[in-house]
Write a protein that holds these residues in place. Sequence first.
Motif, PDB file in Angstrom:
ATOM      1  N   GLU A 159       0.830  -1.203   0.000  1.00 32.04           N
ATOM      2  CA  GLU A 159       0.000   0.000   0.000  1.00 32.04           C
ATOM      3  C   GLU A 159       0.869   1.258   0.000  1.00 32.04           C
ATOM      4  OE1 GLU A 159      -3.859   1.860   2.351  1.00 32.04           O
ATOM      5  OE2 GLU A 159      -3.265  -0.243   2.637  1.00 32.04           O
ATOM      6  N   ARG A 160       1.913   1.234   0.790  1.00 31.09           N
ATOM      7  CA  ARG A 160       2.828   2.389   0.828  1.00 31.09           C
ATOM      8  C   ARG A 160       3.488   2.609  -0.528  1.00 31.09           C
ATOM      9  NH1 ARG A 160       8.193   2.448   4.725  1.00 31.09           N
ATOM     10  NH2 ARG A 160       9.361   4.088   3.642  1.00 31.09           N
ATOM     11  N   ALA A 161       3.970   1.528  -1.142  1.00 28.44           N
ATOM     12  CA  ALA A 161       4.661   1.663  -2.420  1.00 28.44           C
ATOM     13  C   ALA A 161       3.711   2.096  -3.532  1.00 28.44           C
ATOM     14  CB  ALA A 161       5.326   0.338  -2.778  1.00 28.44           C
ATOM     15  N   LEU A 162       2.510   1.528  -3.573  1.00 26.40           N
ATOM     16  CA  LEU A 162       1.547   1.912  -4.600  1.00 26.40           C
ATOM     17  C   LEU A 162       1.067   3.350  -4.414  1.00 26.40           C
ATOM     18  CD1 LEU A 162      -0.440  -1.417  -4.850  1.00 26.40           C
ATOM     19  CD2 LEU A 162       0.762  -0.301  -6.749  1.00 26.40           C
ATOM     20  N   THR A 163       0.962   3.788  -3.164  1.00 25.23           N
ATOM     21  CA  THR A 163       0.614   5.187  -2.905  1.00 25.23           C
ATOM     22  C   THR A 163       1.721   6.108  -3.385  1.00 25.23           C
ATOM     23  OG1 THR A 163      -0.738   4.543  -1.003  1.00 25.23           O
ATOM     24  CG2 THR A 163      -0.009   6.828  -1.100  1.00 25.23           C
ATOM     25  N   ASN A 164       2.978   5.720  -3.138  1.00 25.39           N
ATOM     26  CA  ASN A 164       4.104   6.492  -3.666  1.00 25.39           C
ATOM     27  C   ASN A 164       4.039   6.581  -5.191  1.00 25.39           C
ATOM     28  OD1 ASN A 164       5.151   6.726  -1.076  1.00 25.39           O
ATOM     29  ND2 ASN A 164       6.665   5.108  -1.331  1.00 25.39           N
ATOM     30  N   LEU A 165       3.746   5.444  -5.812  1.00 22.55           N
ATOM     31  CA  LEU A 165       3.666   5.418  -7.268  1.00 22.55           C
ATOM     32  C   LEU A 165       2.531   6.299  -7.778  1.00 22.55           C
ATOM     33  CD1 LEU A 165       4.510   4.312 -10.009  1.00 22.55           C
ATOM     34  CD2 LEU A 165       3.033   2.331  -9.571  1.00 22.55           C
ATOM     35  N   ALA A 166       1.367   6.207  -7.125  1.00 18.12           N
ATOM     36  CA  ALA A 166       0.230   7.031  -7.550  1.00 18.12           C
ATOM     37  C   ALA A 166       0.572   8.517  -7.513  1.00 18.12           C
ATOM     38  CB  ALA A 166      -0.986   6.738  -6.673  1.00 18.12           C
ATOM     39  N   ALA A 167       1.382   8.913  -6.533  1.00 19.81           N
ATOM     40  CA  ALA A 167       1.772  10.321  -6.426  1.00 19.81           C
ATOM     41  C   ALA A 167       2.665  10.749  -7.589  1.00 19.81           C
ATOM     42  CB  ALA A 167       2.497  10.558  -5.103  1.00 19.81           C
ATOM     43  N   ARG A 211      -7.292 -12.067  -6.824  1.00 24.52           N
ATOM     44  CA  ARG A 211      -7.847 -10.986  -7.649  1.00 24.52           C
ATOM     45  C   ARG A 211      -8.645  -9.964  -6.832  1.00 24.52           C
ATOM     46  NH1 ARG A 211      -9.830 -10.285 -12.990  1.00 24.52           N
ATOM     47  NH2 ARG A 211     -10.603  -8.169 -13.096  1.00 24.52           N
ATOM     48  N   GLU A 212      -9.561 -10.408  -6.005  1.00 26.82           N
ATOM     49  CA  GLU A 212     -10.399  -9.460  -5.260  1.00 26.82           C
ATOM     50  C   GLU A 212      -9.568  -8.638  -4.281  1.00 26.82           C
ATOM     51  OE1 GLU A 212     -13.757 -11.266  -3.455  1.00 26.82           O
ATOM     52  OE2 GLU A 212     -14.683 -11.875  -5.368  1.00 26.82           O
ATOM     53  N   ALA A 213      -8.648  -9.273  -3.580  1.00 26.91           N
ATOM     54  CA  ALA A 213      -7.792  -8.555  -2.636  1.00 26.91           C
ATOM     55  C   ALA A 213      -6.895  -7.566  -3.375  1.00 26.91           C
ATOM     56  CB  ALA A 213      -6.949  -9.535  -1.836  1.00 26.91           C
ATOM     57  N   ALA A 214      -6.407  -7.971  -4.536  1.00 24.58           N
ATOM     58  CA  ALA A 214      -5.564  -7.085  -5.336  1.00 24.58           C
ATOM     59  C   ALA A 214      -6.344  -5.868  -5.808  1.00 24.58           C
ATOM     60  CB  ALA A 214      -5.001  -7.853  -6.525  1.00 24.58           C
ATOM     61  N   ASP A 215      -7.584  -6.085  -6.261  1.00 22.01           N
ATOM     62  CA  ASP A 215      -8.410  -4.967  -6.722  1.00 22.01           C
ATOM     63  C   ASP A 215      -8.665  -3.970  -5.589  1.00 22.01           C
ATOM     64  OD1 ASP A 215      -8.520  -6.010  -9.251  1.00 22.01           O
ATOM     65  OD2 ASP A 215     -10.556  -6.815  -9.065  1.00 22.01           O
ATOM     66  N   ARG A 216      -8.942  -4.488  -4.398  1.00 21.75           N
ATOM     67  CA  ARG A 216      -9.176  -3.592  -3.256  1.00 21.75           C
ATOM     68  C   ARG A 216      -7.921  -2.797  -2.923  1.00 21.75           C
ATOM     69  NH1 ARG A 216     -11.860  -8.224  -1.179  1.00 21.75           N
ATOM     70  NH2 ARG A 216     -10.058  -8.690   0.147  1.00 21.75           N
ATOM     71  N   ARG A 259      -7.588   1.322  -3.195  1.00 24.63           N
ATOM     72  CA  ARG A 259      -7.239   2.152  -2.037  1.00 24.63           C
ATOM     73  C   ARG A 259      -6.101   3.113  -2.377  1.00 24.63           C
ATOM     74  NH1 ARG A 259      -7.376  -2.660   0.991  1.00 24.63           N
ATOM     75  NH2 ARG A 259      -5.108  -2.630   1.296  1.00 24.63           N
ATOM     76  N   CYS A 260      -5.245   2.707  -3.297  1.00 25.45           N
ATOM     77  CA  CYS A 260      -4.074   3.508  -3.635  1.00 25.45           C
ATOM     78  C   CYS A 260      -4.315   4.415  -4.847  1.00 25.45           C
ATOM     79  CB  CYS A 260      -2.883   2.598  -3.897  1.00 25.45           C
ATOM     80  SG  CYS A 260      -2.459   1.583  -2.465  1.00 25.45           S
ATOM     81  N   GLY A 261      -5.534   4.388  -5.372  1.00 20.04           N
ATOM     82  CA  GLY A 261      -5.865   5.335  -6.432  1.00 20.04           C
ATOM     83  C   GLY A 261      -5.880   4.774  -7.834  1.00 20.04           C
ATOM     84  N   PHE A 262      -5.892   3.439  -7.999  1.00 22.23           N
ATOM     85  CA  PHE A 262      -5.860   2.830  -9.332  1.00 22.23           C
ATOM     86  C   PHE A 262      -7.128   2.028  -9.593  1.00 22.23           C
ATOM     87  CE2 PHE A 262      -1.344   3.252  -8.187  1.00 22.23           C
ATOM     88  CZ  PHE A 262      -0.884   3.964  -9.284  1.00 22.23           C
ATOM     89  N   HIS A 263      -7.687   2.214 -10.777  1.00 20.08           N
ATOM     90  CA  HIS A 263      -8.915   1.519 -11.181  1.00 20.08           C
ATOM     91  C   HIS A 263      -8.618   0.687 -12.420  1.00 20.08           C
ATOM     92  CE1 HIS A 263     -13.149   0.797 -12.042  1.00 20.08           C
ATOM     93  NE2 HIS A 263     -12.944   1.215 -13.278  1.00 20.08           N
ATOM     94  N   LEU A 264      -9.012  -0.590 -12.402  1.00 17.99           N
ATOM     95  CA  LEU A 264      -8.754  -1.473 -13.532  1.00 17.99           C
ATOM     96  C   LEU A 264      -9.589  -1.052 -14.737  1.00 17.99           C
ATOM     97  CD1 LEU A 264      -7.330  -4.029 -14.612  1.00 17.99           C
ATOM     98  CD2 LEU A 264      -9.300  -5.340 -13.799  1.00 17.99           C
TER      99      LEU A 264
END
Length: 234
Positions: free
Chosen positions: A133-141, A207-212, A216-221
């Motif tokens: 979550e931390r890394a994906l949030t960094n990436l989203a920024a 898949r479901e856990a990954a999507d959630r 949370r980090c700002g990415f939509h499939l």
Amino acid sequence: MPDSYADLSRFYDLVMTSGYYDYDAYAHAILPCIGTRKDVLELGVGTGLVADRLLALGPGDLRLTAIDHTDSMLAQARDRLGDRARLRREDILDLDLPSAFDVAYSVGGVWYIVQDGEESWLSSHLMEEEDNERALTNLAAAIRPGGSLLLSVQGPHRRSDRPLPGGLLYTQHVEVDPAGRHLKDYFIEDQGVVVAHQRLRFRLFPREAADRLLRRCGFHLQDSEGVLWQYVRR
């Protein structure tokens, strides 16, 4: 993150170009997702094999920044790419880049998608959910709103071996625990003698856990067809 590919790095190109990945296929899939956009970030450049094909096949004004956390891999990437890409040593957990990228992609890098028939998982080099979550949030920024995150698709990790040029043999062993944590050992053998050994850990998120996690980090499939899954940065 640990210096994951330090021991394997001197044999990395031999392994990856002996049938492990189809770099042309990934580059051809990435380019339409980039379209007319210019600022692109690669997550886990390795020795520069994907970047090399992308820059060769793409428009001349593509601005590629590529990151990795393994010094020996980055050294090879610099030799391969020269001044065609901006290379940076970065740890995704402490990533601090400007919000300047239209597209980010990972081909077997920090994250990728594993598919086995109708089932799919998000594979990560980060073992803990809070680190992801931390890394994906960094990436989203670092990605502009409306930008894309592209994750490569590959088959499941299984025990296998494959001959390499020069009489070498590549072998991988895989162990999996009930929580989806993979322990993967890579071996390079020469005349039956192990000349390189690398141990890596992966975690698979269903898949479901990954999507959630990604939401949370700002990415939509947006698209889950072909050799790439495409997410949009909200």
